[in-house]
Write a protein that holds these residues in place. Sequence first.
Motif, mmCIF file in Angstrom:
data_model
loop_
_atom_site.group_PDB
_atom_site.id
_atom_site.type_symbol
_atom_site.label_atom_id
_atom_site.label_comp_id
_atom_site.label_asym_id
_atom_site.label_seq_id
_atom_site.Cartn_x
_atom_site.Cartn_y
_atom_site.Cartn_z
ATOM 1 N N TYR A 42 0.834 -1.199 0.000
ATOM 2 C CA TYR A 42 0.000 0.000 0.000
ATOM 3 C C TYR A 42 0.867 1.247 0.000
ATOM 4 C CZ TYR A 42 -3.289 -3.529 1.616
ATOM 5 O OH TYR A 42 -4.051 -4.658 1.713
ATOM 6 N N PRO A 43 0.416 2.290 -0.647
ATOM 7 C CA PRO A 43 1.170 3.553 -0.623
ATOM 8 C C PRO A 43 1.030 4.229 0.738
ATOM 9 C CG PRO A 43 -0.914 3.873 -1.741
ATOM 10 C CD PRO A 43 -0.822 2.409 -1.445
ATOM 11 N N GLY A 44 2.008 5.076 1.039
ATOM 12 C CA GLY A 44 1.946 5.840 2.272
ATOM 13 C C GLY A 44 1.359 7.220 2.029
ATOM 14 N N PRO A 45 1.019 7.936 3.061
ATOM 15 C CA PRO A 45 0.401 9.259 2.901
ATOM 16 C C PRO A 45 1.308 10.290 2.260
ATOM 17 C CG PRO A 45 0.933 8.827 5.203
ATOM 18 C CD PRO A 45 1.155 7.556 4.475
ATOM 19 N N ASP A 46 2.635 10.072 2.299
ATOM 20 C CA ASP A 46 3.554 11.040 1.712
ATOM 21 C C ASP A 46 3.860 10.760 0.240
ATOM 22 O OD1 ASP A 46 3.834 12.443 4.121
ATOM 23 O OD2 ASP A 46 5.320 10.985 4.841
ATOM 24 N N TRP A 97 1.022 2.926 -8.828
ATOM 25 C CA TRP A 97 0.193 2.174 -7.892
ATOM 26 C C TRP A 97 -1.188 1.804 -8.430
ATOM 27 C CZ3 TRP A 97 1.903 0.278 -3.276
ATOM 28 C CH2 TRP A 97 3.115 0.784 -2.792
ATOM 29 N N THR A 98 -1.697 2.547 -9.367
ATOM 30 C CA THR A 98 -3.070 2.307 -9.810
ATOM 31 C C THR A 98 -3.160 1.042 -10.652
ATOM 32 O OG1 THR A 98 -2.715 3.759 -11.724
ATOM 33 C CG2 THR A 98 -3.728 4.737 -9.768
ATOM 34 N N ALA A 99 -4.329 0.426 -10.620
ATOM 35 C CA ALA A 99 -4.574 -0.823 -11.357
ATOM 36 C C ALA A 99 -5.888 -0.700 -12.113
ATOM 37 C CB ALA A 99 -4.629 -2.005 -10.384
ATOM 38 N N PRO A 100 -6.020 -1.430 -13.225
ATOM 39 C CA PRO A 100 -7.284 -1.380 -13.981
ATOM 40 C C PRO A 100 -8.463 -1.845 -13.121
ATOM 41 C CG PRO A 100 -5.547 -2.463 -15.243
ATOM 42 C CD PRO A 100 -5.023 -2.305 -13.859
ATOM 43 N N HIS A 101 -9.611 -1.248 -13.355
ATOM 44 C CA HIS A 101 -10.870 -1.634 -12.717
ATOM 45 C C HIS A 101 -10.892 -1.390 -11.208
ATOM 46 C CE1 HIS A 101 -11.614 -3.494 -16.553
ATOM 47 N NE2 HIS A 101 -10.627 -4.349 -16.386
ATOM 48 N N GLN A 102 -9.943 -0.650 -10.686
ATOM 49 C CA GLN A 102 -9.972 -0.343 -9.256
ATOM 50 C C GLN A 102 -9.976 1.169 -9.084
ATOM 51 O OE1 GLN A 102 -7.073 -2.411 -6.877
ATOM 52 N NE2 GLN A 102 -7.433 -1.145 -5.071
ATOM 53 N N ASP A 159 -10.774 2.692 -5.702
ATOM 54 C CA ASP A 159 -10.486 3.086 -4.320
ATOM 55 C C ASP A 159 -9.242 2.361 -3.828
ATOM 56 O OD1 ASP A 159 -12.884 4.608 -4.210
ATOM 57 O OD2 ASP A 159 -14.015 2.773 -3.826
ATOM 58 N N TYR A 160 -8.420 3.093 -3.057
ATOM 59 C CA TYR A 160 -7.151 2.542 -2.575
ATOM 60 C C TYR A 160 -6.948 2.934 -1.116
ATOM 61 C CZ TYR A 160 -6.206 2.093 -7.572
ATOM 62 O OH TYR A 160 -6.281 1.780 -8.907
ATOM 63 N N LEU A 161 -6.448 1.959 -0.333
ATOM 64 C CA LEU A 161 -6.108 2.249 1.052
ATOM 65 C C LEU A 161 -4.736 2.911 1.116
ATOM 66 C CD1 LEU A 161 -7.174 -1.024 2.920
ATOM 67 C CD2 LEU A 161 -8.450 1.119 2.711
ATOM 68 N N VAL A 162 -4.600 3.836 2.032
ATOM 69 C CA VAL A 162 -3.312 4.470 2.317
ATOM 70 C C VAL A 162 -2.901 4.024 3.719
ATOM 71 C CG1 VAL A 162 -2.058 6.633 2.563
ATOM 72 C CG2 VAL A 162 -3.912 6.441 0.881
ATOM 73 N N VAL A 163 -1.732 3.390 3.811
ATOM 74 C CA VAL A 163 -1.299 2.776 5.059
ATOM 75 C C VAL A 163 0.015 3.399 5.503
ATOM 76 C CG1 VAL A 163 -0.665 0.612 6.191
ATOM 77 C CG2 VAL A 163 -2.467 0.628 4.448
ATOM 78 N N ASP A 164 0.119 3.711 6.782
ATOM 79 C CA ASP A 164 1.324 4.322 7.342
ATOM 80 C C ASP A 164 1.720 3.557 8.598
ATOM 81 O OD1 ASP A 164 3.437 5.968 7.912
ATOM 82 O OD2 ASP A 164 2.221 7.597 8.723
ATOM 83 N N GLU A 223 -0.847 0.974 9.932
ATOM 84 C CA GLU A 223 -2.172 1.473 10.273
ATOM 85 C C GLU A 223 -2.779 2.187 9.073
ATOM 86 O OE1 GLU A 223 -2.282 3.834 13.749
ATOM 87 O OE2 GLU A 223 -1.503 2.270 15.081
ATOM 88 N N VAL A 224 -4.072 1.984 8.881
ATOM 89 C CA VAL A 224 -4.766 2.602 7.760
ATOM 90 C C VAL A 224 -4.973 4.087 8.046
ATOM 91 C CG1 VAL A 224 -6.863 2.603 6.357
ATOM 92 C CG2 VAL A 224 -5.928 0.437 7.195
ATOM 93 N N THR A 225 -4.427 4.908 7.164
ATOM 94 C CA THR A 225 -4.563 6.359 7.320
ATOM 95 C C THR A 225 -5.854 6.872 6.707
ATOM 96 O OG1 THR A 225 -2.155 6.534 7.202
ATOM 97 C CG2 THR A 225 -3.410 8.570 6.933
ATOM 98 N N GLY A 226 -6.233 6.290 5.591
ATOM 99 C CA GLY A 226 -7.444 6.743 4.909
ATOM 100 C C GLY A 226 -7.602 6.031 3.591
ATOM 101 N N ILE A 227 -8.419 6.602 2.739
ATOM 102 C CA ILE A 227 -8.717 6.015 1.439
ATOM 103 C C ILE A 227 -8.727 7.119 0.394
ATOM 104 C CG2 ILE A 227 -11.219 6.235 1.741
ATOM 105 C CD1 ILE A 227 -11.514 3.601 0.248
ATOM 106 N N VAL A 228 -8.223 6.807 -0.794
ATOM 107 C CA VAL A 228 -8.210 7.779 -1.885
ATOM 108 C C VAL A 228 -8.862 7.151 -3.107
ATOM 109 C CG1 VAL A 228 -6.186 9.053 -1.125
ATOM 110 C CG2 VAL A 228 -5.897 7.021 -2.544
ATOM 111 N N THR A 229 -9.355 7.989 -4.003
ATOM 112 C CA THR A 229 -9.996 7.522 -5.234
ATOM 113 C C THR A 229 -9.276 8.109 -6.435
ATOM 114 O OG1 THR A 229 -11.566 9.358 -5.350
ATOM 115 C CG2 THR A 229 -12.220 7.444 -4.049
ATOM 116 N N THR A 230 -9.316 7.382 -7.543
ATOM 117 C CA THR A 230 -8.644 7.860 -8.752
ATOM 118 C C THR A 230 -9.326 9.096 -9.320
ATOM 119 O OG1 THR A 230 -9.982 6.284 -10.022
ATOM 120 C CG2 THR A 230 -7.769 5.590 -9.382
#
Length: 551
Positions: free
Chosen positions: A426-430, A440-445, A447-452, A455-462
Amino acid sequence: MLLDVLLPIGLLIVVAKLLEGALGRFGLSSIIAFTLTGVLLGPATGLVEPTHDLQLFLEIGIFVLFFIVGLDEIDVPGFVVTIRGRYFAAAIISVVISLLAALAVTSDLFGLDLGLGLEFNEALALAGVLSLSSLGLAAKVLSDSGTLKQPIGLKIFTIVIIAEIASLLVVGFTVGETLPSVTALSVLALLGKMAGFVILAWLLSAKVLPVAIVGLQRLVNVPQLSFGLLIGGLFLMVVGAEKMGLHGTIGALLFGAALSGLSQGVRNDIMPGMRSASEGLFVPLFFASAGLYFDLSFIDLPASTVAGLVLVPLVGKFAGAFIGTYVTRIDAPFALATGLMSKGVAEIAFLLVLLEGGVIDEDVFSLLVVIMFGYILFMPAVINFAVRRTVLSERSPLPASVTPAFARYALQDVQVSSVLDSTREYPGPDTSVAEFMESWTAPHQHDYLVVDGGEVTGIVTTTGHRSLRRRSRAAASLRDVLRPNTLVAWPDEPIQDALERMTNASQSVIPVLDRESGQFLGSVTSHDVIDLVVLMNEIEAELEQMETEEP
C-alpha cells in the motif's frame, strides 16, 4: 362465523402443503401446487369460496409475500452502485422495450386495441407485470445447474436484479395510481416517485433500520422482539403507503427492501420466524386464493386477445433483453436475454392485486396465470440450454462489483478470511499523486487504502487524483486528497456483510482488522470477491473432472 373462516383456511393449508410435496417429486414449483390447490378446492369441487372474511385474511398474506420479495430480491444498494455501469444500461433498455411492447397490447396507445378497456395507469401496471423478471427463479436455476458462480451466472444475476427492481417500481407506483393520460408531466412525476422510493429505501437499509434493530436488541431484552417489530413495522408501512395514495404492496416492498441491509447474523436471528409464518401459512394461502378465482372463461376470449397477450409481451421482452445486452456490448446476449425471461412469485401476486382491484376480469386473469405457469415450467430448461451453449471471450468484462444479494445466494458460507489479501502493498500518505497514478493504480480499481506504519490512514480515489493532475498539482501528496476511512471488516464475519457495508458507502475496498488486537491484516476489494467466485467455479469444475476420470 369464525368456524366458517377457519374451515376453508385449514383445508387450503393442508391440501396445499400435501400437494407441494407430491408435485415436488416431479420437479414442479410450489407456486403451481398452491395455485392448483385453490383450483381443486374452489372451481373444481366448490368446497371453498372466496368470501369477504377469507379474503380479508388473505390480504395479509399479500403484504407478507411482498415483504419477503423486497427482502430477498430487491438489493437497493446494489442497484444504486450499478447505475453508471453497462449492465445497468442493458437492463434499463430491456425494461423500456419490454414495457413498450406490452403497452401495445394492454392499451390503445399504439392503435392496437384488444378490448381490455384499461386506463393508462392500469395498462402500464399490467404491462409492468408482463415485463417483470424473477431474480428468485433465475438464481435458483443457476444454482441448481452449478453455474451461479460462473462468470455467466454473475452476469445474468446482475442484469436480472436491475431489471426486476426497475419493473417492480413501475408496477408498484401505477397500481392504484390515477394517470388517465400519458403526458410529460405525469411521466416525470412517476419517475420522481420511483427515484424517491429508491433513495428512501437506500437510506433506511443503509443507515437507519439495521442499526435501529441491532440497538433495540441490545437495549430491550424481550422474547421475539425483532419478530414483533417486523410484523408491526410491516403493517405500519402498509398503512403509510395507503395514506399516501399508493397501494399497500409498495409499502411492504419498501419495508422488505429497507431490511435487506441486515447483517447475516441478525438475519439468522430474526428471520426464521417470519419465513416459517410466510412459507407455512401466508404464501400457500395467497397462491391458493389465486386458484379460487381461476376459471376456463379465457377460452372464450377473442383469438386476437389471446395471441396478443401471449406473443407480443414474450417477443418484446426477449427482443428488449437481447437488444439491451447487444447495444451495450456485453458478451452472451442470448444467455442474458433468456435469464431476463424468468418469472415467478411477484407476477402472479400482482395479477391477483389487479383482479381484486377490478382492473382485469377473471378471464384475463386466468389466461395470464396460465402464461406465468408456462414461464415457470419451461424457462428453467431454456435458461440452462442457453447457458450451456455460451462461450465467453477471454476478455469478456465482468460486472464492476458483486452485489450483496449475489453474495447471499452464492457465497453463503464464505468468510472474509477466505478473500483477504495479506500480501498487497500500500502507498503511504507522503506518496505524491503523480507517483501514485504512475506506479500504484490498477485497472478496474477506483479506491485505494493508504497505510502508514501498519495502520490505515485513509482512502483515496482515482477520480480525485485525475482532478488534481488536470490542475497541474503534481507536487500534491496522497495526504492532501485522502479521506478518513470508517469501514472495517473482521476475518471471521461473512463476506456478504463486508460487501453490504462497502456497497452502502460506495466503496470498493475495505481494510480487515483482527477482532481482538485491532491489527491491520490486509484488505478485500470488490474484484477480490469476483476472482474468488471464478476460482471457486474452476475448482469445482476440476473436481468434477477428476471424479469422472477415476476408474
